[in-house]
Design a protein around this motif. Structure first.
Motif, PDB file in Angstrom:
ATOM      1  N   LYS A   7      43.829  37.962  31.388  1.00  0.00           N
ATOM      2  CA  LYS A   7      43.960  39.358  31.336  1.00  0.00           C
ATOM      3  C   LYS A   7      44.938  39.667  32.578  1.00  0.00           C
ATOM      4  CE  LYS A   7      42.025  43.966  32.578  1.00  0.00           C
ATOM      5  NZ  LYS A   7      43.306  44.472  32.193  1.00  0.00           N
ATOM      6  N   ASP A  11      48.545  41.465  31.700  1.00  0.00           N
ATOM      7  CA  ASP A  11      48.972  42.309  32.462  1.00  0.00           C
ATOM      8  C   ASP A  11      50.429  42.251  33.078  1.00  0.00           C
ATOM      9  OD1 ASP A  11      46.779  43.739  31.826  1.00  0.00           O
ATOM     10  OD2 ASP A  11      45.943  43.380  33.856  1.00  0.00           O
ATOM     11  N   VAL A  57      47.721  48.293  33.380  1.00  0.00           N
ATOM     12  CA  VAL A  57      46.399  48.226  34.072  1.00  0.00           C
ATOM     13  C   VAL A  57      45.575  49.202  33.213  1.00  0.00           C
ATOM     14  CG1 VAL A  57      47.147  47.499  36.236  1.00  0.00           C
ATOM     15  CG2 VAL A  57      46.865  49.919  35.547  1.00  0.00           C
ATOM     16  N   GLY A  58      46.117  49.856  31.987  1.00  0.00           N
ATOM     17  CA  GLY A  58      45.084  50.560  31.357  1.00  0.00           C
ATOM     18  C   GLY A  58      45.452  52.123  31.142  1.00  0.00           C
ATOM     19  N   THR A  60      44.924  54.590  32.688  1.00  0.00           N
ATOM     20  CA  THR A  60      43.832  55.588  32.978  1.00  0.00           C
ATOM     21  C   THR A  60      43.618  55.412  34.348  1.00  0.00           C
ATOM     22  OG1 THR A  60      41.838  54.300  32.345  1.00  0.00           O
ATOM     23  CG2 THR A  60      42.818  55.752  30.839  1.00  0.00           C
ATOM     24  N   ASP A  62      40.656  54.690  35.636  1.00  0.00           N
ATOM     25  CA  ASP A  62      39.421  53.367  35.426  1.00  0.00           C
ATOM     26  C   ASP A  62      39.551  52.609  36.452  1.00  0.00           C
ATOM     27  OD1 ASP A  62      37.987  55.032  33.579  1.00  0.00           O
ATOM     28  OD2 ASP A  62      38.537  53.858  31.810  1.00  0.00           O
ATOM     29  N   PRO A  63      40.786  51.750  36.615  1.00  0.00           N
ATOM     30  CA  PRO A  63      40.832  50.849  37.459  1.00  0.00           C
ATOM     31  C   PRO A  63      40.407  51.468  39.294  1.00  0.00           C
ATOM     32  CG  PRO A  63      42.722  50.614  36.126  1.00  0.00           C
ATOM     33  CD  PRO A  63      41.806  51.765  35.727  1.00  0.00           C
ATOM     34  N   GLN A  82      40.322  43.709  40.299  1.00  0.00           N
ATOM     35  CA  GLN A  82      41.117  44.833  39.958  1.00  0.00           C
ATOM     36  C   GLN A  82      42.371  45.050  40.767  1.00  0.00           C
ATOM     37  OE1 GLN A  82      40.670  47.167  37.457  1.00  0.00           O
ATOM     38  NE2 GLN A  82      38.981  45.860  36.751  1.00  0.00           N
ATOM     39  N   TYR A  85      44.678  42.450  39.243  1.00  0.00           N
ATOM     40  CA  TYR A  85      45.290  42.814  38.171  1.00  0.00           C
ATOM     41  C   TYR A  85      46.659  43.724  38.244  1.00  0.00           C
ATOM     42  CZ  TYR A  85      41.114  41.138  35.932  1.00  0.00           C
ATOM     43  OH  TYR A  85      40.025  40.467  34.955  1.00  0.00           O
TER      44      TYR A  85
END
Length: 108
Positions: A7, A11, A57-58, A60, A62-63, A82, A85
């Motif tokens: 991951k 990323d 990282v997405g 959103t 969320d991280p 996190q 990432y």
């Protein structure tokens, strides 16, 4: 451990690809509008850097929630993951920006 490393690498390359690909396409588009491609590419790379980080990282919040909830509960391992990432994504975006600057150095 394998998924953590994979991951992190993914990323990095997502962020790198967003900056590098977006800047290259902006350079090609600048030819159609008769603008200086190097200047457009450098400007685009700088502006895309933060969005590349968000995309990697997405996209959103969320991280940040993972960091907050685990930090408050005292679980530091997910927090470190996190942060790593985010650091890998930042490194990818920064390297993409620097590569564009390096490619356009003589032209700008």
């Amino acid at each position: 451990m394998e998924s953590f490393l994979s991951k992190s690498i993914v990323d990095f390359f997502i962020a790198f690809g967003v900056v590098f690909g977006g800047s290259m396409l902006a350079g090609m588009g600048s030819v159609f509008v008769m603008a200086a491609p190097a200047a457009i590419m450098i400007d685009t790379a700088s502006r895309l850097k933060i969005w590349a980080l968000v995309a990697a990282v997405g996209g959103t919040i969320d991280p940040m929630r993972v960091i907050e909830s685990n930090m408050l509960e005292g679980h530091l391992s997910p927090v470190v993951q996190q942060v790593f990432y985010i650091l890998c994504a930042f490194l990818g975006a920064h390297m993409g920006t620097e590569l564009i600057r390096w490619l356009c150095k003589g032209a700008a």
